[in-house]
Design an enzyme around this catalytic site. Structure first.
Site, PDB file in Angstrom:
ATOM      1  N   LYS A  46      43.879  33.638  29.154  1.00  0.00           N
ATOM      2  CA  LYS A  46      42.448  33.648  29.477  1.00  0.00           C
ATOM      3  C   LYS A  46      41.691  34.008  28.195  1.00  0.00           C
ATOM      4  O   LYS A  46      41.026  35.035  28.093  1.00  0.00           O
ATOM      5  CB  LYS A  46      42.167  34.645  30.602  1.00  0.00           C
ATOM      6  CG  LYS A  46      40.753  34.579  31.168  1.00  0.00           C
ATOM      7  CD  LYS A  46      40.473  33.299  31.911  1.00  0.00           C
ATOM      8  CE  LYS A  46      39.081  33.361  32.557  1.00  0.00           C
ATOM      9  NZ  LYS A  46      38.679  32.055  33.131  1.00  0.00           N
ATOM     10  N   TYR A 102      51.725  45.936  32.773  1.00  0.00           N
ATOM     11  CA  TYR A 102      52.781  46.574  33.554  1.00  0.00           C
ATOM     12  C   TYR A 102      53.481  47.709  32.798  1.00  0.00           C
ATOM     13  O   TYR A 102      54.401  48.327  33.328  1.00  0.00           O
ATOM     14  CB  TYR A 102      53.832  45.537  33.968  1.00  0.00           C
ATOM     15  CG  TYR A 102      53.360  44.542  35.010  1.00  0.00           C
ATOM     16  CD1 TYR A 102      52.013  44.383  35.288  1.00  0.00           C
ATOM     17  CD2 TYR A 102      54.260  43.754  35.693  1.00  0.00           C
ATOM     18  CE1 TYR A 102      51.570  43.467  36.223  1.00  0.00           C
ATOM     19  CE2 TYR A 102      53.828  42.828  36.640  1.00  0.00           C
ATOM     20  CZ  TYR A 102      52.490  42.694  36.896  1.00  0.00           C
ATOM     21  OH  TYR A 102      52.053  41.784  37.835  1.00  0.00           O
ATOM     22  N   ASP A 162      54.778  33.066  41.879  1.00  0.00           N
ATOM     23  CA  ASP A 162      54.746  33.041  43.338  1.00  0.00           C
ATOM     24  C   ASP A 162      54.091  31.768  43.856  1.00  0.00           C
ATOM     25  O   ASP A 162      54.530  31.180  44.851  1.00  0.00           O
ATOM     26  CB  ASP A 162      54.016  34.272  43.875  1.00  0.00           C
ATOM     27  CG  ASP A 162      54.892  35.513  43.869  1.00  0.00           C
ATOM     28  OD1 ASP A 162      56.091  35.388  43.536  1.00  0.00           O
ATOM     29  OD2 ASP A 162      54.396  36.611  44.166  1.00  0.00           O
ATOM     30  N   ASP A 176      53.399  36.686  36.762  1.00  0.00           N
ATOM     31  CA  ASP A 176      53.700  37.204  38.093  1.00  0.00           C
ATOM     32  C   ASP A 176      52.956  36.402  39.152  1.00  0.00           C
ATOM     33  O   ASP A 176      53.503  36.041  40.207  1.00  0.00           O
ATOM     34  CB  ASP A 176      53.307  38.677  38.156  1.00  0.00           C
ATOM     35  CG  ASP A 176      53.947  39.416  39.317  1.00  0.00           C
ATOM     36  OD1 ASP A 176      54.668  38.785  40.110  1.00  0.00           O
ATOM     37  OD2 ASP A 176      53.741  40.639  39.429  1.00  0.00           O
ATOM     38  N   ASP A 214      43.115  30.399  35.449  1.00  0.00           N
ATOM     39  CA  ASP A 214      42.499  29.878  36.664  1.00  0.00           C
ATOM     40  C   ASP A 214      42.660  28.363  36.758  1.00  0.00           C
ATOM     41  O   ASP A 214      42.947  27.822  37.828  1.00  0.00           O
ATOM     42  CB  ASP A 214      41.019  30.285  36.749  1.00  0.00           C
ATOM     43  CG  ASP A 214      40.285  30.186  35.423  1.00  0.00           C
ATOM     44  OD1 ASP A 214      40.932  29.950  34.387  1.00  0.00           O
ATOM     45  OD2 ASP A 214      39.048  30.356  35.428  1.00  0.00           O
TER      46      ASP A 214
END
Length: 350
Positions: free
Chosen positions: A191, A140, A252, A248, A224
């Site tokens: 990851k 970002y 959610d 992020d 994941d």
């Protein structure tokens, strides 16, 4: 001794204006009769301001915001498809600019399944965890670009930036939080099998900091796998720490697990106090229901509670959460207006 807190209020657009107004009413109610006073200044920033005079965050107002103790933020965004806003990235020009410029490196988003609230999961068990998302690094930061733009041979790069300094301070913040919670458990999410360079930095730092917190149990999950476990067994989590992009996404999902994004609160924290921290619900401006008193202000009210905690007003913060908890138990299935919800929470405070 009396205390005055200078509070910048950025209601923004759409339902952001409505829910922020109700959060301010709850703040006034919980501080009523105390020796704490809020000195508010409202800033009209967002899509409406951009359409009015072409400015997202004028330099003078940006400089003024630096002097406040905290910022209460609503939501920004115009009507989808409005051609006047098509090329304007309000989120990056306003929200992300404040996060980066004010060094909000700790994005804190608690998820609690309150009594009376139905999760999207059939049998979630006890849900009470916090995601600590790094807020000033990762993809970002805007490190990248486009070559041969708008041609068949276009190339776009978006570089994820990870520094040992940035990783260590967010990891240490998360360990401190985990050490103060009953479960004393921290899960770090990345990851590492694919993002080997950034993953190596995160792994080295987590292992080094963990040695200083022997009472905190530590485990690791690929991003994941973390999404699977958050759906199948959210009760296994206590404190999660992760990078900007993964955080992020996870937050959610956590909002849905906790009963919906209308209850999802957040704090963009500058733990050092060098700049004001900013507190906001994670939902958007929802222009389709703006002005109709349909928006649930609970996420904004809970964000205000996080702000009270940050400002050293923990008893008042807990009173707000207790009032929300008591109200949620009694809501039932009947829809209520934005104002009616805040009225009920204020009544619980009394």
């Amino acid at each position: 001794m009396s205390r005055t807190i200078s509070l910048a209020v950025i209601p923004g657009d759409g339902i952001g204006q409505e829910v922020t107004a109700e959060a301010n009413r709850v703040l006034d109610a919980v501080l009523s009769g105390s020796d704490v006073r809020l000195d508010r200044t409202e800033f009209k920033l967002g899509a409406e301001r951009l359409l009015a005079d072409g400015q997202t965050l004028p330099e003078a107002e940006f400089e003024q915001l630096k002097g406040f103790d905290a910022i209460l933020f609503g939501a920004v965004g115009g009507v989808p498809g409005d051609e006047r806003l098509r090329d304007a990235n309000i989120e990056r020009g306003l929200l992300l600019k404040l996060r980066f410029a004010f060094d909000h490196y700790a994005n804190v988003r608690p998820t609690t399944l309150f009594p009376g609230v139905t999760s999207t999961l059939a049998d979630p068990g006890e849900v009470d965890f916090v995601i600590v998302r790094e807020g000033t690094e990762g993809p970002y930061v805007g490190n990248g670009g486009r070559l041969r733009a708008d041609t068949p041979h276009e190339v776009a790069t978006e570089v994820s930036v990870n520094t040992a300094f940035g990783v260590e301070r967010i990891v240490r913040y998360a360990f401190e939080m985990a050490a103060g919670r009953p479960a004393q458990k921290l899960t770090w999410v990345h990851k590492t099998n694919v993002l080997v360079h950034a993953g190596a930095v995160w792994q080295r730092v987590v292992e080094a900091v963990a040695a200083e917190y022997p009472g905190v149990a530590v485990d690791y999950m690929h991003i994941d796998a973390a999404t699977i476990h958050m759906v199948q067994q959210p009760s296994r989590f206590d404190v999660i720490v992760t990078d900007n992009l993964f955080g992020d996404i996870l937050t959610d999902l956590a909002g849905a697990v906790g009963g919906g994004i209308g209850l999802a609160a957040s704090g963009n924290i500058n733990p050092d106090g060098a700049f004001p921290s900013m507190f906001e619900p994670v939902h958007g401006s929802a222009p389709d229901i703006a002005g109709q008193q349909k928006a649930d202000p609970t996420a904004s009210i809970l964000s205000a509670a996080i702000m009270l905690d940050h400002l050293g007003l923990a008893p008042e913060a807990e009173r707000v959460r207790a009032a929300v908890r008591a109200d949620l138990v009694t809501r039932g299935g009947e829809p209520r207006t934005t104002r009616a919800i805040s009225d009920a929470i204020i009544a619980q405070l009394a």
